[in-house]
Every structure is written in structure tokens, then in C-alpha cells.
Design an enzyme around this catalytic site. Sequence first.
Site, mmCIF file in Angstrom:
data_model
loop_
_atom_site.group_PDB
_atom_site.id
_atom_site.type_symbol
_atom_site.label_atom_id
_atom_site.label_comp_id
_atom_site.label_asym_id
_atom_site.label_seq_id
_atom_site.Cartn_x
_atom_site.Cartn_y
_atom_site.Cartn_z
ATOM 1 N N LYS A 1 0.786 -1.137 0.062
ATOM 2 C CA LYS A 1 0.086 -0.111 -0.045
ATOM 3 C C LYS A 1 0.964 1.160 0.010
ATOM 4 O O LYS A 1 1.974 1.242 0.717
ATOM 5 C CB LYS A 1 -0.932 0.060 1.277
ATOM 6 C CG LYS A 1 -1.861 1.153 1.474
ATOM 7 C CD LYS A 1 -2.806 0.877 2.395
ATOM 8 C CE LYS A 1 -3.888 1.976 2.829
ATOM 9 N NZ LYS A 1 -4.849 1.729 3.770
ATOM 10 N N SER B 1 -9.860 1.984 2.563
ATOM 11 C CA SER B 1 -8.909 2.750 1.877
ATOM 12 C C SER B 1 -8.018 1.831 1.223
ATOM 13 O O SER B 1 -7.109 2.478 0.103
ATOM 14 C CB SER B 1 -8.337 3.724 2.510
ATOM 15 O OG SER B 1 -7.528 2.912 3.760
ATOM 16 N N SER C 1 -10.155 -0.394 7.091
ATOM 17 C CA SER C 1 -9.469 -0.275 5.334
ATOM 18 C C SER C 1 -8.820 -1.677 4.991
ATOM 19 O O SER C 1 -8.369 -1.520 3.857
ATOM 20 C CB SER C 1 -8.628 0.670 5.271
ATOM 21 O OG SER C 1 -9.252 1.985 5.314
#
Length: 487
Positions: A79, A154, A178
Amino acid sequence: MSELHQLSLVELAAGLRARRFSSVELVRACLERIDRHQGTLNAFISVTREQALREAQAADRALAAGSAGPLAGLPLAHKDLFCTAGVRTTCGSRMLDNFVAPYDATVVARLRAAGAIMLGKTNMDEFAMGSSNETSYYGPVRNPWDPALVPGGSSGGSAAAVAARLVPAATATDTGGSIRQPAALCGITGLKPTYGRVSRYGMVAFASSLDQGGVLSASVADAALLLREMAGFDPHDSTSVDTPVPDYPAELEQPLHGLKIGLLREFFDAGLERENEQCVREALRVYGELGAELSEVSLPHLPLSVPVYYVVAPAECSSNLARYDGVRFGHRCENPRDLQDLYRRSRGEGFGAEVKRRIMTGTYVLSAGYYDAYYLKAQRVRALINEDFIRAFERVDVLIGPTTPTPAFAIGAKTADPITMYLNDIYTIGANLAGLPAVSVPCGFVRGLPVGLQVVGRHFSEARVLATAHAYQRATDWHRRIPRGYA
Ligand code: GLN
């Protein structure tokens, strides 16, 4: 034989060791898939092609020499809020569009030391604020099950990349859901460890008392393999906890017989779509057949978790994001007139609407006149939610319920109404406020879209949570489904 992208991380590790294929072949196969599908999915912000191929060559040499680490030659994506030395870390924001960290986050360093190879950095909601991956400066990520739908946020880029099998697994972070929420919406496995289990050093901060790094993968066994390498004390993170790291893969096969499962009454509320509930109830029936004992438990303060979170998280974010002032790093406006102008325009241009909304809310709830009424009260209710969980875990070993109220929704459907968007997190936020480990696994389909089942455990009981979820994956095959066009 299955094609490489159809194999799990565990199978790929075994194949590399048996030299059935090389790491270079594996990395090339992933890069080809990224090239083919990036245009549709927008799952990546950066792809580190040359570096990945160089590292794969080195991994193949180590595998041949018998000196390879436990993850040698396995490709992963990170990420884009894990700092990576020499590779841009944007956090999905224009503010950090030009930011190249001088060091690796501890998670990245540990996975690298175990032999894993970084393929690139995945798209995400700006500063991890969002539930749909629509707040990214780099545009929305699309759900591989239906490109008109969101992948969840997210960590939407990591989730879409794994669901479409562009990479076998990816790192992610979970502040209010997330990891678990995009796992549910993309039909994959998502693990959020206990707060303090995985170092936050080098993870760009959103809400420091809630943020925790974890994994998105195709199976629980794959998540266990990665957690063993990621977890552990880090002197660079004062909130990382100094307790031994269990051998998670070795503890997966714990029998379920006699396991006490609590069904959270507050999770089966009016907001839960009926078809989603049916999938979750069917999963509970499977647990019953596997020998678990099911009972209902109530956490009376849990319905307050969304309002509590949306005071605490913005408060912490307003403080954490004060560092982006255009002076030392990140976006700086052109030709500032004076210092005030530099701050105002750098931040005004660098941050998107959702981030600004959070900073303003956070600054408000921390201000002298409102601190007691909002922030302090939210912290008190947070303590009550934590106590509710502790009390529940005196009676049951794990809590099971849905991960999200609905399957994936259309891109744009909720962007105009932040409150509706925030309500997507209703079943995930409790575990963050209390710092508990939780995993989401696929448990069926509604209108052709995946549905997630959530397992929450006591602090530092990742082995138990993983074993509980793994037993379900041994009894079912939802986690093996790959979206059409990507199989
Ligand atoms: N959707 C939540 C938020 O927008 C959670 C995000 C997260 O876990 N990073 O704050």
C-alpha cells in the site's frame, strides 16, 4: 497444472523451493498481468519493474544456493503509505506526489529481509481516509468483480490487485476497517492484527492510536505466512509490543471443537442487507457443523462506535497532518508571498476535500471550547466499548458477524454524502477502537458480488482468529473464486 497466478502464496513458496518455476518467471507473469489490467483497475500508483526483476534474480540465486529466506522470491505489493527507500510514497495524495522516503518502513524491511520482492505501490484513499478508494488523487480503483463498482477502501488498490490475481498478496493498513472492508467487497482475505502487533514505523500516520498494518491475500494460510514475518517488537515504534511472535502457519490447524463463538447482536441490525445476513448465517451453520458452540452476546456501547471514531480519528489526523506545511517535504505552492501564504496555499492545493473535512472536524473537536464536549466524551465512550469487548471475551473465544452491511456499491453512489459513506464502517470500527485482531473472509455472493464474514478475537490472539477463519476456508471454497476475466 494451474497457471502461476492461480496459485496461493503458500503454493508459490513451495513451487519456488522445488524449483518448478523461478522467481524471475513468477515476477514476469505478475508484471504482465499488471500491464494488462492496470488500465481498467487503476490498482497501482507505481510499478517497480526493474527493481523487482533484479531482486527476483537475486532470489533465484539464493534459492539455488539453499540460503533463501522464508518468503524468498515471492512478489508482493505495498500500500502506498508504507515508506520505501528510493521509491515514491504518495499516500494517494497530491501533497506527497513528489515524496521519496529515505528509508524503508519496518514492515517493508522485514518482508524484504525474508526474501519477498516488491512489485509496486498500490492505490489508496488519500491518507487512508475513505471507504471506497474514491478520494485518491490518482483516481478511483475499480472492483474486479464489476468495474462500475468500488473495491472498498482505503486499501482498495491492494484489494483489487489481489482479487484480480495481479499479485498473490499485498500489505495494507486498517484504521477503521480499511483492510477488512475492501477484502469483503473484493472477495479476498484481509487480516488486521492487534494494535501493537505490527510496527507502524514508516507507515504514514493517519490516526496513530488506531492505525495498524496487515495483509490482504487470497487465503488465511497466506495471511499467516506473511504475518509471521511482519509481526514483532520494533524499537522504532513505542506502541509496538514486546511479546513473542507465534509460528502462525504452524498454529492454523487448531481444532474448532468446543470453540465458543459469540454472535454480536448489534451486528445483525437494521442496516444489514438481508441477503448479506443470509450468507453470514449460513457460515455460522458451517461453524456449528464443525463443532463450535454458538451463543448470542451483546455489546451495548458498540452502536456508538461510528460517532466515536469520527471524532477520535479526525482529531488525531488533524494533529498528524500538521506536518505537511510545504516547508520540509511534500507539495509546495509556487511563489509564496510570505509564510502564511506558503502554508495556506501548499495545504490548500495539496490536500483533497475529504482530508480537509477531517482536518477541520479534528481541529474543531480539539479546540478549547469543544474538547470536553466532543473529544473527551468520545475517548470515554471508547473506553466503554473496549470494556464491552473485554467482558464479551470472558464468555466467548471469538466474535463472528458481517464485515460490511452491503456488497460493493457503484462508484459515485455515496461521494456526495459523507455520513452515508462513514456508515460502511459500522461493523469494522469497533475492533480498531478496542485494538483487537480481526479477519474478513469471503462467505458467499449476493447479486454476483462477494460478501465478507468477520472474525474478531482477544488482544494478541491472531493465531486463534486465523485458525478459526482457516477452518472455514477448509470447509468452503468461496475464497477460491476469481472474478470473471481474471481467472
Ligand atoms: N473508512 C474509514 C475512514 O475513512 C477507515 C479508513 C481506514 O481504515 N484507513 O476513516
